[in-house]
Scaffold this active site. Structure first.
Site, PDB file in Angstrom:
ATOM      1  N   CYS A  73       1.136  -1.543  -0.413  1.00 35.79           N
ATOM      2  CA  CYS A  73      -0.647   0.171   0.266  1.00 35.79           C
ATOM      3  C   CYS A  73       0.551   1.331   0.116  1.00 35.79           C
ATOM      4  O   CYS A  73       1.689   1.002   0.823  1.00 35.79           O
ATOM      5  CB  CYS A  73      -1.001  -0.103   1.262  1.00 35.79           C
ATOM      6  SG  CYS A  73      -1.807   1.316   1.680  1.00 35.79           S
ATOM      7  N   CYS A 183      -0.566   3.663  -6.309  1.00 35.08           N
ATOM      8  CA  CYS A 183      -2.156   3.475  -5.377  1.00 35.08           C
ATOM      9  C   CYS A 183      -1.524   2.372  -6.194  1.00 35.08           C
ATOM     10  O   CYS A 183      -2.148   2.346  -7.214  1.00 35.08           O
ATOM     11  CB  CYS A 183      -3.069   3.785  -5.555  1.00 35.08           C
ATOM     12  SG  CYS A 183      -4.030   3.088  -4.799  1.00 35.08           S
TER      13      CYS A 183
END
Length: 260
Positions: A73, A183
């Protein structure tokens, strides 16, 4: 300890894009993937909340005996990686937007970065961009709304297409030739982006580099699984909707509900 699993976590299903790269490179390794979909997206949360969730996820994976943790992440990495490394003794791999290769290869001297607010506003992100932004225009855009749509399995929806057009227009206006996906959810949008963007624009993410780095650290620490059988891969999700992660993973995988 060599046969213990690699642990990965993300604010939902997006980090499976990282898991795929690691599994492809290290098919004999056992893995545990933690999808915190209940709290997705992390990108709109406060730094304190992101750190709290990251510690919680890492602790769960450590308690399951993981020998290395991959923070799959960008937002968690850029906001919490130093704290996680101070708190836990096992190796912890982070992920950052691939700004360096884009900045070094751009010919138009303009690159686009699509990421979450949490990543773009982080100190670590600004330190990285400052290193490679000399003489280069960096067009940053927050991909607001993209993660929830991916979590809902609406990758090819009209709403997704509209948002991608909106976010990439300023980049096209600046004549970018590289688009950096900041992302881990966003690699699942590459087919959509290829349709929308001119063919001269290169789309890059960090997945393959993270997999190579993970392998290198395991080799350095002598933690490579010596067994040559297929690894055991377990996926935990904390919402009742398993369909999205099942679709993204493809094939038959062990996906379990976990209240965390």
């Amino acid at each position: 300890m060599n046969t213990q699993p690699i642990g990965l976590f993300d604010s939902g299903v997006g980090g499976t894009s990282i898991w795929k790269e690691i599994h492809s490179l290290l098919p004999h390794e056992n893995t545990i993937y933690l999808a915190d979909s209940k709290h997705a997206p992390y990108g709109s949360k406060s730094k304190e909340n992101i750190i709290e969730l990251s510690i919680k996820n890492t602790q769960y994976l450590v308690d399951r005996g993981c020998k290395i943790i991959v923070v799959a992440c960008n937002t968690a990495t850029t906001n919490a990686i130093s704290i996680l490394r101070d708190r836990f003794s096992i190796p912890i791999i982070g992920i950052e937007p691939a700004i360096k290769p884009a900045a070094l290869k751009t010919k138009t001297k303009a690159i686009g970065i699509l990421a979450t607010q949490g990543t773009l506003s982080s100190t670590l992100f600004h330190q990285t961009t400052d290193l490679y932004s000399d003489g280069i225009e960096i067009v940053e855009r927050v991909g607001e709304g993209l993660v929830p749509l991916i979590e809902e399995g609406k990758i090819n929806s009209e709403e997704m297409t509209s948002l991608l057009k909106l976010y990439t227009k300023p980049m096209l206006d600046s004549n970018i030739d590289y688009l950096v996906l900041g992302c881990t959810h966003y690699p699942y949008l590459i087919p959509q982006l290829i349709k929308l963007l001119p063919t001269n624009i290169n789309i890059i993410d960090s997945g393959a580099a993270v997999a190579r780095h993970t392998k290198a650290i395991l080799e350095e620490k002598q933690l490579i699984n010596p067994k040559k059988t297929k690894g055991v891969n377990t996926f935990y999700i904390n919402t009742k909707n398993k369909q999205t992660i099942a679709t993204l993973l493809g094939g038959d995988h062990d996906i379990k509900y976990l209240d965390f």
